[in-house]
Design an enzyme around this catalytic site. Sequence first.
Site, PDB file in Angstrom:
ATOM      1  NE  ARG A 236     -36.140  21.630  33.905  1.00 29.48           N
ATOM      2  CZ  ARG A 236     -34.810  21.659  33.892  1.00 29.48           C
ATOM      3  NH1 ARG A 236     -34.122  20.616  34.324  1.00 29.48           N
ATOM      4  NH2 ARG A 236     -34.164  22.732  33.473  1.00 29.48           N
ATOM      5  CG  HIS A 284     -32.891  19.864  39.732  1.00 27.07           C
ATOM      6  ND1 HIS A 284     -34.061  20.332  39.183  1.00 27.07           N
ATOM      7  CD2 HIS A 284     -31.948  19.983  38.761  1.00 27.07           C
ATOM      8  CE1 HIS A 284     -33.831  20.730  37.931  1.00 27.07           C
ATOM      9  NE2 HIS A 284     -32.545  20.526  37.677  1.00 27.07           N
TER      10      HIS A 284
HETATM   11  P1  NDP Z   1     -31.073  18.756  23.870  1.00 22.32           P
HETATM   12  O1  NDP Z   1     -32.012  19.794  23.365  1.00 22.32           O
HETATM   13  O2  NDP Z   1     -29.667  18.770  23.389  1.00 22.32           O
HETATM   14  O3  NDP Z   1     -31.646  17.298  23.582  1.00 22.32           O
HETATM   15  C1  NDP Z   1     -32.982  16.978  23.765  1.00 22.32           C
HETATM   16  C2  NDP Z   1     -33.239  15.601  23.191  1.00 22.32           C
HETATM   17  O4  NDP Z   1     -34.583  15.226  23.482  1.00 22.32           O
HETATM   18  C3  NDP Z   1     -33.070  15.549  21.659  1.00 22.32           C
HETATM   19  O5  NDP Z   1     -32.510  14.336  21.255  1.00 22.32           O
HETATM   20  C4  NDP Z   1     -34.514  15.631  21.172  1.00 22.32           C
HETATM   21  O6  NDP Z   1     -34.746  15.049  19.919  1.00 22.32           O
HETATM   22  C5  NDP Z   1     -35.219  14.846  22.270  1.00 22.32           C
HETATM   23  N1  NDP Z   1     -36.644  15.180  22.301  1.00 22.32           N
HETATM   24  C6  NDP Z   1     -37.228  16.369  22.550  1.00 22.32           C
HETATM   25  N2  NDP Z   1     -38.559  16.279  22.451  1.00 22.32           N
HETATM   26  C7  NDP Z   1     -38.822  15.000  22.115  1.00 22.32           C
HETATM   27  C8  NDP Z   1     -40.014  14.287  21.838  1.00 22.32           C
HETATM   28  N3  NDP Z   1     -41.213  14.869  21.881  1.00 22.32           N
HETATM   29  N4  NDP Z   1     -39.918  12.982  21.519  1.00 22.32           N
HETATM   30  C9  NDP Z   1     -38.695  12.372  21.432  1.00 22.32           C
HETATM   31  N5  NDP Z   1     -37.526  13.001  21.692  1.00 22.32           N
HETATM   32  C10 NDP Z   1     -37.599  14.292  22.021  1.00 22.32           C
HETATM   33  O7  NDP Z   1     -31.105  18.872  25.462  1.00 22.32           O
HETATM   34  P2  NDP Z   1     -29.962  18.477  26.511  1.00 22.32           P
HETATM   35  O8  NDP Z   1     -29.500  17.114  26.207  1.00 22.32           O
HETATM   36  O9  NDP Z   1     -28.948  19.542  26.604  1.00 22.32           O
HETATM   37  O10 NDP Z   1     -30.798  18.526  27.886  1.00 22.32           O
HETATM   38  C11 NDP Z   1     -31.937  17.719  28.093  1.00 22.32           C
HETATM   39  C12 NDP Z   1     -32.672  18.128  29.361  1.00 22.32           C
HETATM   40  O11 NDP Z   1     -31.927  17.741  30.514  1.00 22.32           O
HETATM   41  C13 NDP Z   1     -32.856  19.638  29.570  1.00 22.32           C
HETATM   42  O12 NDP Z   1     -33.909  20.132  28.796  1.00 22.32           O
HETATM   43  C14 NDP Z   1     -33.153  19.711  31.061  1.00 22.32           C
HETATM   44  O13 NDP Z   1     -34.534  19.566  31.288  1.00 22.32           O
HETATM   45  C15 NDP Z   1     -32.415  18.488  31.636  1.00 22.32           C
HETATM   46  N6  NDP Z   1     -31.297  18.869  32.486  1.00 22.32           N
HETATM   47  C16 NDP Z   1     -31.308  18.453  33.805  1.00 22.32           C
HETATM   48  C17 NDP Z   1     -30.262  18.757  34.640  1.00 22.32           C
HETATM   49  C18 NDP Z   1     -30.213  18.240  36.037  1.00 22.32           C
HETATM   50  O14 NDP Z   1     -29.312  18.623  36.797  1.00 22.32           O
HETATM   51  N7  NDP Z   1     -31.118  17.365  36.425  1.00 22.32           N
HETATM   52  C19 NDP Z   1     -29.120  19.557  34.184  1.00 22.32           C
HETATM   53  C20 NDP Z   1     -29.195  19.926  32.796  1.00 22.32           C
HETATM   54  C21 NDP Z   1     -30.261  19.592  31.990  1.00 22.32           C
HETATM   55  P3  NDP Z   1     -34.005  15.589  18.585  1.00 22.32           P
HETATM   56  O15 NDP Z   1     -32.604  15.038  18.672  1.00 22.32           O
HETATM   57  O16 NDP Z   1     -34.770  14.997  17.474  1.00 22.32           O
HETATM   58  O17 NDP Z   1     -34.051  17.085  18.646  1.00 22.32           O
HETATM   59  C1  OXD Z   2     -30.526  22.750  33.694  1.00 24.57           C
HETATM   60  C2  OXD Z   2     -30.692  22.315  35.065  1.00 24.57           C
HETATM   61  O1  OXD Z   2     -31.489  22.710  32.940  1.00 24.57           O
HETATM   62  O2  OXD Z   2     -29.838  22.654  35.902  1.00 24.57           O
HETATM   63  O3  OXD Z   2     -29.397  23.137  33.305  1.00 24.57           O
HETATM   64  O4  OXD Z   2     -31.648  21.609  35.404  1.00 24.57           O
END
Ligand code: NDP
Ligand code: OXD
Length: 321
Positions: A236, A284
């Site tokens: 993000r 994005h």
């Molecule tokens: P998940 O919830 O599956 O994974 C999030 C990961 O981040 C986990 O490993 C989690 O740790 C880690 N995390 C969260 N908070 C912290 C912290 N404070 N310190 C260290 N690690 C942390 O999410 P997704 O993989 O499905 O998606 C990730 C992000 O990608 C979404 O939230 C979204 O913002 C972004 N996204 C962007 C898109 C785009 O087109 N640009 C499309 C889709 C998503 P833990 O394993 O311990 O829970």
């Molecule tokens: C999502 C995105 O969070 O599109 O899925 O950014």
Amino acid sequence: MTKGALALLIHGGTDNWSPDRWKARFAEVCRDRPVVLMPATGFDPAEVTYAAVWKPAPGELAAFANLKVIFNLGAGVDALMADPTLPDVPLVRVAVDDLTNRMMEYVVLHVLMHHRQELYLRASQEAKRWAPKYQWPASALSVGIMGLGTLGMRAAEMLRGIGFRVVGWSRSARQVEGVECFAGSGELEAFLRRTDILVCLLPLTPDTRGILNRELFAKLHRSSPLGAPVLINAGRGALQNEADILACLDDGTLGAASLDVFVQEPLPLSSPFWSHPKVVLTPHNAADTDPDEISKYVARQIAQLEAGGALENVVDRGRGY
Ligand code: NDP
Ligand code: OXD
């Protein structure tokens, strides 16, 4: 008996967020219940039991007194978590192979682009300059993935398959074959010290806002064949301090950046990122949410719930993701 209605609240703007397209898809997969595209008149909001949403306006969901589940139509729920009136019902996010693989493609593309010196090679072509540079193997670089969740895990697996060394950082400790894993703020520096290309796939939460800043970039590994570390952010925009990125690109703390997300989207025309020679910018669209796939995912979860099963990928509101 008519089943409770599904309300669709979509405020996106881009092609794949066309509300009419989503309405048509949901009408097909939820034939046994009314599907109401908001804003709408002539229906009773109390009949709504499910809401499928993308960036609903703050307060919009509070109108449904009998809401049972909110389905976010993307993976990131930061926009919803910012709504203090968000109804206290389960909030489900997207985690499907289609979206995961799209993100994997983006990450692999951009890691390879920097590894294979594409910025230099395109500039050489532009200048009609035949000037090959030594190309090191993938094993000479270490890719560090911030966020070893649904998206980060898949990207890690693929990068490892290509031959990169892969390290990962998450909130809780993880064990992933072939990936050196680090967890929590106490191990962040050790993770950064091993990272040549930093890929950020973190969710936006109070803990992660602004995490991509100068202090963090300064801790990245500095003596790889790349010359200076590279940042790739597809999480993000608000994870990044944009002034710090620009300053670090200019003083060499960072060698290059691929950015898919920005603090303000669409990116304003006045942004220096548009024309920065060390920046590869995408609007994005690292991983689009596909209406066909996601409407089926939501319909499957509703059927599962109504048959007495559990919802999947429910957001932990305490953690914020
Ligand atoms: P998940 O919830 O599956 O994974 C999030 C990961 O981040 C986990 O490993 C989690 O740790 C880690 N995390 C969260 N908070 C912290 C912290 N404070 N310190 C260290 N690690 C942390 O999410 P997704 O993989 O499905 O998606 C990730 C992000 O990608 C979404 O939230 C979204 O913002 C972004 N996204 C962007 C898109 C785009 O087109 N640009 C499309 C889709 C998503 P833990 O394993 O311990 O829970
Ligand atoms: C999502 C995105 O969070 O599109 O899925 O950014």
